[in-house]
Design an enzyme around this catalytic site. Structure first.
Site, PDB file in Angstrom:
ATOM      1  N   ARG A 122       0.807  -1.228   0.000  1.00 51.82           N
ATOM      2  CA  ARG A 122       0.000   0.000   0.000  1.00 51.82           C
ATOM      3  C   ARG A 122       0.842   1.281   0.000  1.00 51.82           C
ATOM      4  O   ARG A 122       0.372   2.344   0.384  1.00 51.82           O
ATOM      5  CB  ARG A 122      -1.005   0.018   1.154  1.00 51.82           C
ATOM      6  CG  ARG A 122      -2.088  -1.047   1.020  1.00 51.82           C
ATOM      7  CD  ARG A 122      -3.249  -0.767   1.956  1.00 51.82           C
ATOM      8  NE  ARG A 122      -4.338  -1.701   1.687  1.00 51.82           N
ATOM      9  CZ  ARG A 122      -4.509  -2.842   2.341  1.00 51.82           C
ATOM     10  NH1 ARG A 122      -3.668  -3.187   3.308  1.00 51.82           N
ATOM     11  NH2 ARG A 122      -5.526  -3.629   2.049  1.00 51.82           N
ATOM     12  N   LYS A 144       4.177  11.620 -10.878  1.00 52.07           N
ATOM     13  CA  LYS A 144       3.233  10.895 -11.734  1.00 52.07           C
ATOM     14  C   LYS A 144       3.852   9.543 -12.063  1.00 52.07           C
ATOM     15  O   LYS A 144       4.905   9.480 -12.703  1.00 52.07           O
ATOM     16  CB  LYS A 144       2.974  11.656 -13.030  1.00 52.07           C
ATOM     17  CG  LYS A 144       1.911  12.719 -12.949  1.00 52.07           C
ATOM     18  CD  LYS A 144       1.650  13.240 -14.353  1.00 52.07           C
ATOM     19  CE  LYS A 144       0.588  14.307 -14.367  1.00 52.07           C
ATOM     20  NZ  LYS A 144       0.347  14.804 -15.738  1.00 52.07           N
ATOM     21  N   GLU A 186      11.948  18.088 -23.602  1.00 52.69           N
ATOM     22  CA  GLU A 186      11.242  18.343 -22.345  1.00 52.69           C
ATOM     23  C   GLU A 186      11.864  19.520 -21.586  1.00 52.69           C
ATOM     24  O   GLU A 186      11.152  20.275 -20.913  1.00 52.69           O
ATOM     25  CB  GLU A 186      11.257  17.092 -21.470  1.00 52.69           C
ATOM     26  CG  GLU A 186      10.446  15.918 -22.017  1.00 52.69           C
ATOM     27  CD  GLU A 186       8.937  16.099 -21.851  1.00 52.69           C
ATOM     28  OE1 GLU A 186       8.483  17.198 -21.475  1.00 52.69           O
ATOM     29  OE2 GLU A 186       8.212  15.119 -22.101  1.00 52.69           O
ATOM     30  N   LYS A 228       9.652  22.498 -12.890  1.00 50.32           N
ATOM     31  CA  LYS A 228       8.691  21.454 -12.589  1.00 50.32           C
ATOM     32  C   LYS A 228       8.481  21.307 -11.086  1.00 50.32           C
ATOM     33  O   LYS A 228       7.358  21.133 -10.623  1.00 50.32           O
ATOM     34  CB  LYS A 228       9.121  20.114 -13.192  1.00 50.32           C
ATOM     35  CG  LYS A 228       8.051  19.041 -12.989  1.00 50.32           C
ATOM     36  CD  LYS A 228       8.189  17.858 -13.915  1.00 50.32           C
ATOM     37  CE  LYS A 228       6.989  16.931 -13.762  1.00 50.32           C
ATOM     38  NZ  LYS A 228       7.084  15.737 -14.626  1.00 50.32           N
ATOM     39  N   GLU A 238      -2.515  17.835 -10.445  1.00 50.79           N
ATOM     40  CA  GLU A 238      -2.936  18.365 -11.736  1.00 50.79           C
ATOM     41  C   GLU A 238      -4.353  18.923 -11.712  1.00 50.79           C
ATOM     42  O   GLU A 238      -5.130  18.736 -12.642  1.00 50.79           O
ATOM     43  CB  GLU A 238      -2.810  17.276 -12.819  1.00 50.79           C
ATOM     44  CG  GLU A 238      -2.608  17.836 -14.215  1.00 50.79           C
ATOM     45  CD  GLU A 238      -2.264  16.775 -15.223  1.00 50.79           C
ATOM     46  OE1 GLU A 238      -1.259  16.959 -15.913  1.00 50.79           O
ATOM     47  OE2 GLU A 238      -2.975  15.759 -15.297  1.00 50.79           O
ATOM     48  N   ARG A 242      -0.508  22.654 -12.710  1.00 53.06           N
ATOM     49  CA  ARG A 242       0.342  21.582 -13.222  1.00 53.06           C
ATOM     50  C   ARG A 242      -0.011  21.218 -14.662  1.00 53.06           C
ATOM     51  O   ARG A 242       0.824  20.671 -15.394  1.00 53.06           O
ATOM     52  CB  ARG A 242       0.241  20.349 -12.322  1.00 53.06           C
ATOM     53  CG  ARG A 242       1.171  19.233 -12.778  1.00 53.06           C
ATOM     54  CD  ARG A 242       1.326  18.138 -11.769  1.00 53.06           C
ATOM     55  NE  ARG A 242       2.246  17.133 -12.267  1.00 53.06           N
ATOM     56  CZ  ARG A 242       2.830  16.199 -11.528  1.00 53.06           C
ATOM     57  NH1 ARG A 242       2.585  16.141 -10.237  1.00 53.06           N
ATOM     58  NH2 ARG A 242       3.654  15.328 -12.054  1.00 53.06           N
ATOM     59  N   ASN A 246       1.746  19.965 -19.569  1.00 49.80           N
ATOM     60  CA  ASN A 246       1.283  19.130 -20.680  1.00 49.80           C
ATOM     61  C   ASN A 246       1.460  19.803 -22.041  1.00 49.80           C
ATOM     62  O   ASN A 246       0.957  19.297 -23.051  1.00 49.80           O
ATOM     63  CB  ASN A 246      -0.200  18.764 -20.491  1.00 49.80           C
ATOM     64  CG  ASN A 246      -0.406  17.762 -19.381  1.00 49.80           C
ATOM     65  OD1 ASN A 246       0.391  16.848 -19.203  1.00 49.80           O
ATOM     66  ND2 ASN A 246      -1.472  17.935 -18.615  1.00 49.80           N
ATOM     67  N   HIS A 249       1.816  17.752 -25.187  1.00 49.92           N
ATOM     68  CA  HIS A 249       1.483  16.365 -24.884  1.00 49.92           C
ATOM     69  C   HIS A 249       0.093  15.950 -25.370  1.00 49.92           C
ATOM     70  O   HIS A 249      -0.174  14.760 -25.495  1.00 49.92           O
ATOM     71  CB  HIS A 249       1.594  16.104 -23.383  1.00 49.92           C
ATOM     72  CG  HIS A 249       3.013  16.039 -22.905  1.00 49.92           C
ATOM     73  ND1 HIS A 249       3.859  17.129 -22.963  1.00 49.92           N
ATOM     74  CD2 HIS A 249       3.740  15.021 -22.385  1.00 49.92           C
ATOM     75  CE1 HIS A 249       5.040  16.779 -22.489  1.00 49.92           C
ATOM     76  NE2 HIS A 249       5.006  15.518 -22.142  1.00 49.92           N
ATOM     77  N   HIS A 253       0.853  12.790 -27.367  1.00 50.39           N
ATOM     78  CA  HIS A 253       0.484  11.431 -26.960  1.00 50.39           C
ATOM     79  C   HIS A 253      -0.242  10.701 -28.086  1.00 50.39           C
ATOM     80  O   HIS A 253      -0.062   9.495 -28.275  1.00 50.39           O
ATOM     81  CB  HIS A 253      -0.394  11.474 -25.718  1.00 50.39           C
ATOM     82  CG  HIS A 253       0.370  11.679 -24.446  1.00 50.39           C
ATOM     83  ND1 HIS A 253      -0.234  11.944 -23.245  1.00 50.39           N
ATOM     84  CD2 HIS A 253       1.705  11.648 -24.189  1.00 50.39           C
ATOM     85  CE1 HIS A 253       0.691  12.075 -22.299  1.00 50.39           C
ATOM     86  NE2 HIS A 253       1.873  11.895 -22.857  1.00 50.39           N
ATOM     87  N   HIS A 266       9.376   9.430 -27.100  1.00 52.34           N
ATOM     88  CA  HIS A 266       8.413  10.313 -26.441  1.00 52.34           C
ATOM     89  C   HIS A 266       8.720  11.785 -26.718  1.00 52.34           C
ATOM     90  O   HIS A 266       7.823  12.565 -27.069  1.00 52.34           O
ATOM     91  CB  HIS A 266       8.419  10.054 -24.925  1.00 52.34           C
ATOM     92  CG  HIS A 266       7.535  10.995 -24.161  1.00 52.34           C
ATOM     93  ND1 HIS A 266       6.161  10.986 -24.293  1.00 52.34           N
ATOM     94  CD2 HIS A 266       7.832  11.980 -23.268  1.00 52.34           C
ATOM     95  CE1 HIS A 266       5.638  11.927 -23.509  1.00 52.34           C
ATOM     96  NE2 HIS A 266       6.629  12.544 -22.885  1.00 52.34           N
TER      97      HIS A 266
END
Length: 363
Positions: A122, A144, A186, A228, A238, A242, A246, A249, A253, A266
């Site tokens: 957990r 993330k 990035e 960041k 997010e 935040r 993106n 992205h 994506h 990527h």
């Protein structure tokens, strides 16, 4: 004279999490000093492409390594089955809740190992030692974690910030040139959305970056990491600010998925996604043609990047399956000017498709 590493803390007031970023040369050899584990024991997760830096970390940790596993660092390995392999290894070795994971590798290794840490017992602590320019600038920072699904990228995951992130430019020394260049996208992305001065500096140092000058690389990734860390400290999950991260992205994506996660790295997909976002920014956000051309020029110099698939039906299916898509359209990050991004809600799907078709890295 040895230069002390730069320390950047990412934490939100009143929250129970904190990530400490250590940035500097020579960190790999003394990694034990900066990695975090309440028990002093670690599960080491690395990849074949990161064997040299992983060896440095292994030598530093020594007998503190409880278990070790090597996974693939390609997007195709970003699956629940890879997470299960990590869990099997850790549980078989008797991992405890006060132990920690250390991920040594690129973005895939960091995402997958971080997600495994998030669900083991957990939730146990984890540390990131990024070995690619993309992971140093972005993927290893911010918490993330997760894996891909057949319906899209990063659709299964958790927010689980690393306790520590070690960024040593020497870790990228053996990175193939294509991966090195793609990952730098990035770093530029972070500057373009939030820091015009940094954008100018790293654009001016682009030739040194491409020549793998360690000082230039350190300045670029440190600047991106600081941006960041600051944004994540304000908005871990997010909910608002935040989302700026993106930039590139949304369409990126879709381009990546349309190529089966094989045709484009990527960072290459994000470069084309930025080009698509520029098309919309010119109309919706007031971005000047001159600044759009400046960004395209930098991306062109970072490349050349392979052409993406522009099949409208394929891109439409992936855009419509994006977790940011609603019945009103897709939220997207646009640029008002270099150094100032903005989130625009509900851009129609057709507008994204048109921008993807027109996206160009030619000035």
């Amino acid at each position: 004279m040895t230069v002390p590493p730069r320390r950047i803390a990412a934490a939100a007031p009143g929250e129970s999490w904190e990530s400490v970023l250590w940035i500097g040369g020579g960190l790999l050899a003394g990694s034990r000093e900066h990695l975090s584990s309440r028990s002093g024991r670690f599960v080491l997760v690395s990849s074949a492409g990161s064997r040299a830096p992983a060896g440095e970390v292994r030598r530093s940790l020594g007998a503190a390594i409880l278990a070790e596993i090597e996974i693939d660092d390609r997007e195709e390995a970003k699956t629940l089955s890879t997470v299960s392999r990590i869990a099997d290894t850790a549980l078989g070795a008797g991992v405890r809740r006060d132990d920690a994971v250390v991920a040594v590798g690129g973005g895939v290794v960091c995402d997958v190992a971080g997600f495994a840490a998030a669900i083991l017992l957990r939730g146990i602590a984890w540390n990131a030692v990024p070995t690619t320019t993309g992971a140093m600038s972005d993927a290893a920072i911010g918490g993330k974690t997760g894996v891909d699904h057949s319906t899209g990228k990063n659709r299964i995951g958790a927010f689980h910030p690393p306790a520590a992130v070690l960024i040593d430019p020497a870790a990228a020394a053996t990175l193939p040139d294509r991966d090195y260049r793609a990952g730098l996208v990035e770093a530029f992305k972070a500057a373009w959305i939030a820091d015009a001065e940094l954008a100018s500096r790293i654009e001016d140092s682009l030739e040194r970056l491409l020549a793998r000058d360690e000082d230039a690389l350190l300045a670029a990734v440190a600047g991106a990491a600081a941006i960041k860390a600051a944004i994540v400290s304000e908005d871990l999950k997010e909910g608002d600010r935040r989302r700026l991260l993106n930039f590139g992205h949304t369409a990126g994506h879709a381009f990546e998925a349309a190529g089966g996660y094989r045709d484009l790295r990527h960072g290459e997909a994000v470069a084309w996604g930025i080009a698509a976002a520029l098309e919309i920014s010119l109309r919706r956000a007031g971005l000047s043609g001159g600044e759009a051309a400046r960004i395209r020029s930098a991306l062109s110099r970072l490349g050349p990047f392979p052409e993406p698939s522009r099949d409208r039906a394929v891109l439409s299916s992936f855009l419509a399956g994006d977790k940011k898509f609603t019945s009103r359209g897709m939220a997207g990050v646009l640029l008002e000017r270099i150094g100032r991004g903005k989130v625009v809600e509900s851009v129609p799907l057709e507008e994204w498709l048109g921008a993807a078709e027109r996206a160009s890295l030619t000035v």
